[in-house]
Write an enzyme that holds these catalytic residues in place. Structure first.
Site, PDB file in Angstrom:
ATOM      1  N   ASP A 163       0.831  -1.224   0.000  1.00  0.00           N
ATOM      2  CA  ASP A 163       0.000   0.000   0.000  1.00  0.00           C
ATOM      3  C   ASP A 163       0.857   1.263   0.000  1.00  0.00           C
ATOM      4  OD1 ASP A 163      -2.398  -1.259  -0.051  1.00  0.00           O
ATOM      5  OD2 ASP A 163      -2.862  -1.001   2.062  1.00  0.00           O
ATOM      6  N   CYS A 172     -22.594  -8.240  -0.323  1.00  0.00           N
ATOM      7  CA  CYS A 172     -21.754  -7.099   0.042  1.00  0.00           C
ATOM      8  C   CYS A 172     -22.368  -5.787  -0.439  1.00  0.00           C
ATOM      9  CB  CYS A 172     -20.344  -7.263  -0.513  1.00  0.00           C
ATOM     10  SG  CYS A 172     -20.248  -7.441  -2.320  1.00  0.00           S
ATOM     11  N   CYS A 227     -20.008 -11.656   3.633  1.00  0.00           N
ATOM     12  CA  CYS A 227     -19.555 -12.497   2.527  1.00  0.00           C
ATOM     13  C   CYS A 227     -19.540 -13.969   2.938  1.00  0.00           C
ATOM     14  CB  CYS A 227     -18.155 -12.068   2.086  1.00  0.00           C
ATOM     15  SG  CYS A 227     -17.489 -13.100   0.751  1.00  0.00           S
TER      16      CYS A 227
END
Length: 381
Positions: free
Chosen positions: A141, A201, A255
């Protein structure tokens, strides 16, 4: 002659995966660097403004889908997975109690950027010991990298409709990291998509941020609003945030694939008791030095004290009626910063309204989410 041409790359690939598992990665895959098929979707996402105020997304443009432009000489990307689902995650209990602060479970322990980057660097150094011509660069990231597209191509899973990577063995409770490398290693095959017609979701996102399959409008996303966004959070979104003060896990909680997720083996990702299950009032009344001390080495620290209190103020406004909450909010108002003040004023109005109306209804969506996750959580979560 380069030593690369004389090395058994198939055996080296097997070794790299074994070294990666020994370093604590649950899965290691390898992809080539052709991400051209994702460029149109990335361009459209940016054109729609779905990146919000994350200007770095726009600034880097298509470099995100072109690894060789980011690190010249790169020919492969080693993609790794590290599970983070902590024991005693207490999802249902903490979401159900509006006086408890809900922090996204990935952020309750040590900063994952540091953990994964250190291990990736160790993996790169291990490869270099085997082959001195190796050049590598780790990412977690930390640069314009299409990590989910790379993970998908490396066979770690498929991209779910919430835009996260999903695995049949691990659900989505894991971090991803990448090692850009100059070795022409054999690549892995992608796995079959497993979402089918499921839209759980999308249906359960508190703010409707998943505007279409595989498309998230960050401007509505609670994770973006509580972490990336520096401004005044729009009033119409505040009630939908509930008690979520840092990130949001709802799209993962509902999920079905997350029933198979294993608990993390990394103690670094276990919850800090100063953060886990704390009351909103306790966290709101931290002074800045306490905030800095209790978030040292945590990803939470990067949002800063002012945004931390902004997020909690909204949650206090969403909490069930409480005269103590109202009093604390009123006491902090005179010294509130320009960022904090409008959120405190809003929270005061919410509490005053609720105190006048003792028949405050529970959120129908929160109640439904609680029922879903209580049925489908992994054992001990």
């Amino acid at each position: 002659m380069s030593r690369i041409s004389t090395v058994d790359l198939i055996q080296l690939t097997h070794d790299i995966k074994a070294w990666g598992r020994a370093l604590g990665f649950q899965q290691v895959g390898i992809s080539d660097i052709n991400l051209q098929q994702h460029e149109d979707a990335l361009r459209q996402w940016l054109n729609n403004g779905y990146h919000g105020e994350m200007d770095y997304m726009q600034k880097h443009g298509m470099k995100r889908a072109r690894p060789e432009e980011l690190v010249p000489g790169t020919v492969r990307v080693i993609s790794v997975r590290m599970d983070y689902l902590p024991p005693d995650a207490s999802f249902a209990h903490h979401l159900k109690d509006s006086h408890i602060a809900y922090i996204s479970r990935y952020a309750l322990g040590r900063d994952y950027h540091k953990v994964l980057r250190k291990r990736l660097k160790q993996l790169g150094e291990k490869i270099t010991l085997e082959l001195s011509d190796t050049e590598f660069r780790p990412f977690v990231d930390s640069a314009p990298v299409l990590e989910h597209a790379i993970a998908e191509k490396a066979g770690l899973g498929w991209t779910g409709k919430h835009s996260l990577t999903l695995s049949r063995e691990a659900g989505s409770w894991f971090f991803l990291g990448e090692l850009f490398i100059n070795l022409p290693l054999p690549v892995d095959e992608p796995v079959a998509e497993g979402c089918g017609s499921c839209t759980a979701c999308m249906t359960m996102c508190p703010t409707g941020a998943i505007v279409a399959p595989y498309q998230v409008d960050a401007r509505k996303c609670i994770s973006y609003l509580t972490i990336e966004y520096d401004g005044i959070i729009p009033e119409h979104l505040r009630p939908l945030m509930g008690n979520r003060i840092y990130g949001c896990d709802d799209c993962q909680l509902v999920c079905p694939w997350n029933r198979y997720a294993a608990l993390t083996e990394e103690t670094d990702f276990h919850p800090r008791q100063t953060l886990h299950g704390q009351s909103l009032l306790t966290l709101f009344q931290w002074d800045e030095s306490t905030f800095l001390s209790n978030t040292e080495g945590s990803p939470i620290r990067r949002i800063g004290y002012d945004k931390w209190r902004r997020n909690i103020a909204i949650a206090l406004g969403n909490a069930r009626a409480d005269t103590i909450i109202l009093k604390v909010l009123q006491q902090c108002l005179p010294d509130a910063s320009p960022l904090l003040k409008p959120h405190v004023n809003w929270a005061i109005e919410q509490q005053q309204t609720k105190l006048m109306d003792s028949s405050e209804p529970a959120s129908r969506k929160t109640a439904r989410l609680t029922r879903v996750i209580e049925k489908g959580l992994p054992r001990d979560a």
